[in-house]
Write a protein that holds these residues in place. Structure first.
Motif, short mmCIF file in Angstrom:
data_model
loop_
_atom_site.label_atom_id
_atom_site.label_comp_id
_atom_site.label_asym_id
_atom_site.label_seq_id
_atom_site.Cartn_x
_atom_site.Cartn_y
_atom_site.Cartn_z
N TYR A 7 19.98 4.86 58.90
CA TYR A 7 20.70 4.41 60.09
C TYR A 7 19.89 4.72 61.36
O TYR A 7 19.82 3.90 62.28
CB TYR A 7 22.07 5.09 60.18
CG TYR A 7 23.04 4.65 59.12
CD1 TYR A 7 23.74 3.44 59.23
CD2 TYR A 7 23.29 5.44 58.00
CE1 TYR A 7 24.65 3.04 58.26
CE2 TYR A 7 24.19 5.05 57.02
CZ TYR A 7 24.87 3.85 57.15
OH TYR A 7 25.76 3.44 56.18
N ARG A 14 26.71 4.46 61.75
CA ARG A 14 27.15 4.41 60.35
C ARG A 14 28.27 3.39 60.16
O ARG A 14 28.52 2.96 59.03
CB ARG A 14 27.62 5.79 59.88
CG ARG A 14 26.46 6.76 59.67
CD ARG A 14 26.92 8.11 59.14
NE ARG A 14 25.78 8.92 58.78
CZ ARG A 14 25.24 8.98 57.57
NH1 ARG A 14 25.76 8.24 56.60
NH2 ARG A 14 24.20 9.74 57.32
N LEU A 57 20.32 -0.12 53.11
CA LEU A 57 21.56 -0.42 53.82
C LEU A 57 22.05 -1.85 53.62
O LEU A 57 23.23 -2.14 53.82
CB LEU A 57 21.38 -0.14 55.32
CG LEU A 57 21.12 1.32 55.70
CD1 LEU A 57 21.04 1.46 57.20
CD2 LEU A 57 22.20 2.23 55.13
N SER A 58 21.17 -2.76 53.22
CA SER A 58 21.60 -4.13 52.99
C SER A 58 22.24 -4.30 51.61
O SER A 58 22.84 -5.32 51.33
CB SER A 58 20.41 -5.10 53.12
OG SER A 58 19.43 -4.82 52.14
N ARG A 63 24.41 1.47 49.83
CA ARG A 63 24.86 2.03 51.10
C ARG A 63 26.07 2.92 50.90
O ARG A 63 26.15 4.01 51.49
CB ARG A 63 25.19 0.89 52.08
CG ARG A 63 25.67 1.39 53.43
CD ARG A 63 26.05 0.23 54.35
NE ARG A 63 26.54 0.72 55.63
CZ ARG A 63 26.99 -0.05 56.60
NH1 ARG A 63 27.03 -1.38 56.43
NH2 ARG A 63 27.43 0.48 57.74
N TYR A 66 24.97 6.13 49.36
CA TYR A 66 24.28 6.98 50.33
C TYR A 66 25.29 7.63 51.27
O TYR A 66 25.19 8.82 51.58
CB TYR A 66 23.29 6.15 51.15
CG TYR A 66 22.63 6.94 52.26
CD1 TYR A 66 21.63 7.87 51.97
CD2 TYR A 66 23.03 6.77 53.58
CE1 TYR A 66 21.05 8.62 52.99
CE2 TYR A 66 22.45 7.52 54.60
CZ TYR A 66 21.46 8.45 54.30
OH TYR A 66 20.89 9.19 55.30
N ASP A 67 26.29 6.87 51.70
CA ASP A 67 27.31 7.41 52.60
C ASP A 67 28.11 8.52 51.92
O ASP A 67 28.58 9.46 52.60
CB ASP A 67 28.25 6.30 53.07
CG ASP A 67 27.58 5.32 54.03
OD1 ASP A 67 26.50 5.66 54.55
OD2 ASP A 67 28.13 4.21 54.24
#
Length: 323
Positions: A7, A14, A57-58, A63, A66-67
Motif C-alpha cells: 500500500y 488500505r 494488491l490486484s 490482498r 495480506y490484510d
C-alpha cells in the motif's frame, strides 16, 4: 526484492478500491518505466517494486490474505500451517520475481499493453519457464516494445487543404519533416513508425503520434471535402451581371455572376474543394453571393431609387412568408 508494505509502495490507503489501486499503478508505472530511463538500475528496481506491489494488491484473494496477516509483502506465508502456499526460503526471491514477470511481461492485462504501446512476452517465447534458461544463463530481462510518444503541429487552413510539410523535434534530439497529406482535417493523427521510445530486449521502437491542428481561415470554411466562401458583389454587378475574381484554396479564379443575382445566390465551382482521403477525388467550392450597397450611400443612387419606387414596388417579406 524489497518487502515494503505494498500500500505504501503504491501510495494508497488500505481501504482503496481496486480501481484506485489500478490508477495508482498506472501513474507510477508511467513515471518509472525502464524505457524512460535506460541504464538506471535504481529506477528499474523501483519499477519492479511497484509491479510486485500491484501483483499482490490486484489479486483479491492475495490482498485479503495480506490484510489478515497470513502472507508478507512478497507474497510468502508468515507462518507454517496456512496451507499449500508456503515455499522454502531458498525459493522465495525467485517466486516473487516470477510473479511480477509473468503478470507484467507475459501478456497480463490488456490495459497494460495499451499503457506502454504494445504486447509483452517473457524471454524465450510462450511457455518459457524458470528452467528454460538454465543452460544459457537464464533470462536476460524483459522484452518490451517501446512506448509511443505524442506530438502536435499547427498548420494553416490552406496548407492543410493542399498538403504541406512540418518539421518537428523528436524527444531523441532528431528533427524530422512530417508530410501533411492534402485534405488533412483538424485533429488528424499521423503515425511515424519507429520514432517513439526505444524497445527493450530486441523489441521494436514505439511510434511517434503527431496530431495535426488546422487553423481557422478568415473566409473559407470546410464541410467534408467541400469549401464554402461568401463573396460580396456590388449592386450593379448583381443587377447587370459581371465576371468577378473569387478566391479558392488553389488561387483566384474568374467567375461569372448572372444578371439578377441576389444575396444568398450560390455558385458551384466543381473540383475546387479539398481532396477526399478515401476516394482521392476533390470536392467542390460553393460561392455564396452577398449584395453590398455603397458605403457611404451614393446621393444619385438614392435619388434614382426614390423616383423608381414611386411607380414600382415588390413585397419581399410577403414572398418569404414573413407577413
Amino acid at each position: 526484492m524489497a518487502t515494503r508494505d505494498p500500500y505504501s509502495v503504491l501510495g494508497v490507503s488500505r481501504s482503496a478500491s481496486a480501481d484506485d489501486i489500478k490508477k495508482a499503478y498506472r501513474k507510477l508505472a508511467k513515471q518509472h518505466h525502464p524505457d524512460l530511463k535506460p541504464g538506471d538500475a535504481a529506477n528499474e528496481e523501483r519499477f519492479k517494486e511497484i509491479s510486485a506491489a500491484y501483483t499482490l494488491l490486484s489479486d483479491a484473494e492475495k490482498r485479503a490474505r495480506y490484510d489478515r496477516g497470513e502472507i508478507d509483502p512478497s507474497g510468502q506465508e508468515r507462518h507454517a500451517g496456512f496451507g499449500s502456499r508456503g515455499r522454502s526460503s531458498g525459493s522465495r526471491g525467485r517466486a516473487y520475481s516470477s510473479t511480477a514477470d509473468d503478470t507484467f511481461f507475459g501478456g497480463g492485462d490488456d490495459w497494460f499493453s495499451d499503457l506502454f504501446g504494445g504486447g509483452r512476452r517473457r524471454p524465450g517465447g510462450p511457455g518459457a519457464g524458470a528452467g528454460a534458461g538454465a543452460g544459457t544463463g537464464g533470462s536476460t530481462g524483459p522484452r518490451v516494445r517501446g512506448s509511443d510518444i505524442s506530438y502536435s503541429v499547427t498548420v494553416p487552413f490552406v496548407e492543410a487543404a493542399n498538403g504541406s510539410k512540418r518539421r518537428i523535434n523528436l524527444s531523441n534530439g532528431k528533427s524530422i519533416d512530417v508530410a501533411i497529406p492534402p485534405g488533412t482535417e483538424n485533429e488528424t493523427k499521423l503515425r511515424l513508425k519507429g520514432q517513439g521510445l526505444p524497445g527493450m530486449g530486441g523489441m521494436p521502437n514505439g511510434d511517434a503520434i503527431v496530431e495535426v491542428h488546422v487553423e481557422s481561415h478568415p473566409y473559407f470554411t470546410r464541410q467534408d471535402s467541400d469549401i464554402h466562401v461568401e463573396v460580396p458583389i456590388t449592386l450593379n454587378e448583381a443587377v447587370l451581371g459581371a465576371t468577378v475574381n473569387v478566391p479558392t484554396i488553389s488561387g483566384k479564379v474568374a467567375v461569372k455572376v448572372p444578371p439578377g443575382a441576389n444575396t444568398g445566390s450560390v455558385l458551384r465551382l466543381r473540383g475546387k474543394g479539398v481532396v477526399n482521403q478515401a476516394t482521392k477525388q476533390p470536392g467542390d467550392q460553393y460561392v455564396k453571393l452577398k449584395v453590398v450597397l455603397p458605403d457611404p450611400p451614393d446621393a444619385e443612387l438614392v435619388k434614382f431609387v426614390e423616383q423608381w419606387a414611386k411607380t414600382r414596388s415588390y413585397d419581399v417579406r410577403k414572398k418569404a412568408g414573413l407577413e
